[in-house]
Design an enzyme around this catalytic site. Structure first.
Site, PDB file in Angstrom:
ATOM      1  N   GLN A 112       6.937   8.464 123.326  1.00 25.82           N
ATOM      2  CA  GLN A 112       5.845   7.799 124.033  1.00 25.82           C
ATOM      3  C   GLN A 112       5.704   8.361 125.446  1.00 25.82           C
ATOM      4  O   GLN A 112       6.686   8.470 126.181  1.00 25.82           O
ATOM      5  CB  GLN A 112       6.101   6.279 124.072  1.00 25.82           C
ATOM      6  CG  GLN A 112       4.956   5.471 124.657  1.00 25.82           C
ATOM      7  CD  GLN A 112       3.690   5.482 123.805  1.00 25.82           C
ATOM      8  OE1 GLN A 112       3.741   5.675 122.590  1.00 25.82           O
ATOM      9  NE2 GLN A 112       2.551   5.278 124.422  1.00 25.82           N
TER      10      GLN A 112
ATOM     11  N   ASP B 147       2.418  13.107 116.573  1.00 25.77           N
ATOM     12  CA  ASP B 147       1.440  13.039 117.667  1.00 25.77           C
ATOM     13  C   ASP B 147       0.558  14.292 117.690  1.00 25.77           C
ATOM     14  O   ASP B 147      -0.487  14.298 118.348  1.00 25.77           O
ATOM     15  CB  ASP B 147       2.179  12.960 119.013  1.00 25.77           C
ATOM     16  CG  ASP B 147       2.187  11.553 119.588  1.00 25.77           C
ATOM     17  OD1 ASP B 147       1.218  10.813 119.350  1.00 25.77           O
ATOM     18  OD2 ASP B 147       3.159  11.225 120.291  1.00 25.77           O
TER      19      ASP B 147
ATOM     20  N   LYS C 161       2.991   0.121 117.398  1.00 24.93           N
ATOM     21  CA  LYS C 161       3.159   1.214 116.426  1.00 24.93           C
ATOM     22  C   LYS C 161       4.196   0.825 115.368  1.00 24.93           C
ATOM     23  O   LYS C 161       3.988   1.023 114.164  1.00 24.93           O
ATOM     24  CB  LYS C 161       3.565   2.509 117.161  1.00 24.93           C
ATOM     25  CG  LYS C 161       2.392   3.111 117.936  1.00 24.93           C
ATOM     26  CD  LYS C 161       2.771   4.225 118.896  1.00 24.93           C
ATOM     27  CE  LYS C 161       1.522   4.652 119.683  1.00 24.93           C
ATOM     28  NZ  LYS C 161       1.765   5.711 120.670  1.00 24.93           N
TER      29      LYS C 161
HETATM   30  N1  GUN Z   1       0.643   7.581 125.621  1.00 28.47           N
HETATM   31  C1  GUN Z   1      -0.667   7.238 125.581  1.00 28.47           C
HETATM   32  N2  GUN Z   1      -1.227   7.621 124.407  1.00 28.47           N
HETATM   33  C2  GUN Z   1      -0.235   8.215 123.699  1.00 28.47           C
HETATM   34  C3  GUN Z   1      -0.193   8.796 122.403  1.00 28.47           C
HETATM   35  O1  GUN Z   1      -1.171   8.867 121.654  1.00 28.47           O
HETATM   36  N3  GUN Z   1       1.023   9.289 122.026  1.00 28.47           N
HETATM   37  C4  GUN Z   1       2.113   9.235 122.835  1.00 28.47           C
HETATM   38  N4  GUN Z   1       3.237   9.768 122.386  1.00 28.47           N
HETATM   39  N5  GUN Z   1       2.092   8.708 124.038  1.00 28.47           N
HETATM   40  C5  GUN Z   1       0.928   8.184 124.459  1.00 28.47           C
END
Ligand code: GUN
Length: 313
Positions: free
Chosen positions: A97, A120, A53
């Site tokens: 995350q 998110d 990311k």
């Molecule tokens: N863990 C797995 N997929 C995601 C996501 O799209 N966002 C976040 N914050 N954590 C994740």
């Protein structure tokens, strides 16, 4: 006819080019959108995801920060980290995350993120905006799935869509998005009776159940579009032989890396039946990060539109 492959990498590149053009406009105003990613502990998958990311931000010129907290972090420590980021003018997006370690109250932490910075789209305010079709930030994977369908010319209106999985992150929001695009949507889950029969009604089948290779050819109506959201590493040779029989490339990858990725779809039985399908890897995955970039720029635009004074870096 073999299934058409819906190439997520190509669509990601289109979207990233569009984001880059938008960032140019920000730059002309002396503004650089910023994303903060919080990683707690040392979950190997989360480490890779958060690094990717941040890398994606860097490739576009979005300011990014990765904040790393120890595995032993408390809810209070996370709340104070989020509060600090909520208050920083140059941070437009905050991503915590998941999953968080078990001692942390994840719902409390997600609720603490300023909804305007919730890239998110997990905050109840943004989920409520999605339900009621108000402007807001939409969860990245569901938004990416809609981009794949639209940009691949797959019709949605009037189609039967079946979503397998009812998670807050994927299943529920993608069902809402498909409904808002006038599909007739069924959401299935672990208690659904005769799951293959229900799935066979789908023109668009979204597999987001998190069970590697569970969706087989008997779940798929001939010609249907299949969206595979799953992503699991196969680490045993027997599994690679079972799911990818006679696939020399997969076996070579397994020999080289010690694993290969499998989605929720069983490729050998589904590819001959489906009309179109997202591969794993290279299908939905690349879109999740692309949509995070879209959301970061969108968050920057929406928040700054309320406060017309631009912040220069
Ligand atoms: N863990 C797995 N997929 C995601 C996501 O799209 N966002 C976040 N914050 N954590 C994740």
């Amino acid at each position: 006819m073999p299934a058409r492959i819906l190439n997520g990498n190509e669509i990601r590149d289109q979207i990233k080019a569009e984001v880059a053009a938008e960032l140019q406009q920000f730059q002309e105003c002396g503004v650089r959108p910023g994303l903060a990613v919080i990683l707690v502990g040392n979950n190997p998958a989360s480490e890779i995801y958060t690094r990717n990311k941040v890398k994606s931000c860097e490739s576009l010129g979005i300011h990014s920060e990765r904040l790393i907290l120890p595995e032993t972090a408390t809810t209070e420590e996370l709340l104070s980290c989020v509060a600090e980021l909520n208050g920083r003018e140059e941070i437009d997006g905050i991503l915590v995350q998941l999953p968080l370690p078990p001692q942390v109250d994840s719902k409390r932490v997600l609720l603490a993120v300023d909804p305007q910075k919730d890239v998110d789209g997990f905050h109840p305010v943004n989920l409520g905006n999605l339900v009621t079709q108000r402007p807001g930030l939409i969860p990245c994977t569901p938004a990416g799935i809609l981009e794949i369908l639209k940009r691949s010319g797959i019709p949605i209106e009037g189609q039967r869509a079946v979503v397998i999985g009812r998670s807050d992150i994927v299943g529920k929001p993608v069902a809402l998005l498909l409904m808002h695009h006038n599909a007739t949507v069924t959401v299935c889950h672990s208690r659904t009776r005769d799951l293959p029969r229900v799935c066979r009604e789908a023109d668009i089948l979204v597999a987001a159940l998190g069970k590697p290779g569970m969706v087989t050819g008997e779940f798929v109506k001939p010609g249907a579009t299949v969206i595979d959201v799953g992503i699991s590493p196969l680490t045993s040779r027997a599994d690679v032989e079972r799911f990818f029989p006679g696939d020399a490339k997969r076996m070579e990858e397994f020999e080289r890396k010690g694993s290969t990725l499998l989605g929720d779809v069983d490729p050998s039985s589904v590819y001959p039946v489906a009309g179109a399908i997202t591969p794993v890897p290279g299908g939905v995955g690349p879109l999740t990060i692309a949509m995070l970039m879209v959301n970061t720029v969108r968050a920057a635009r929406l928040r700054r539109a309320q406060r017309p004074v631009a912040v220069a870096r």
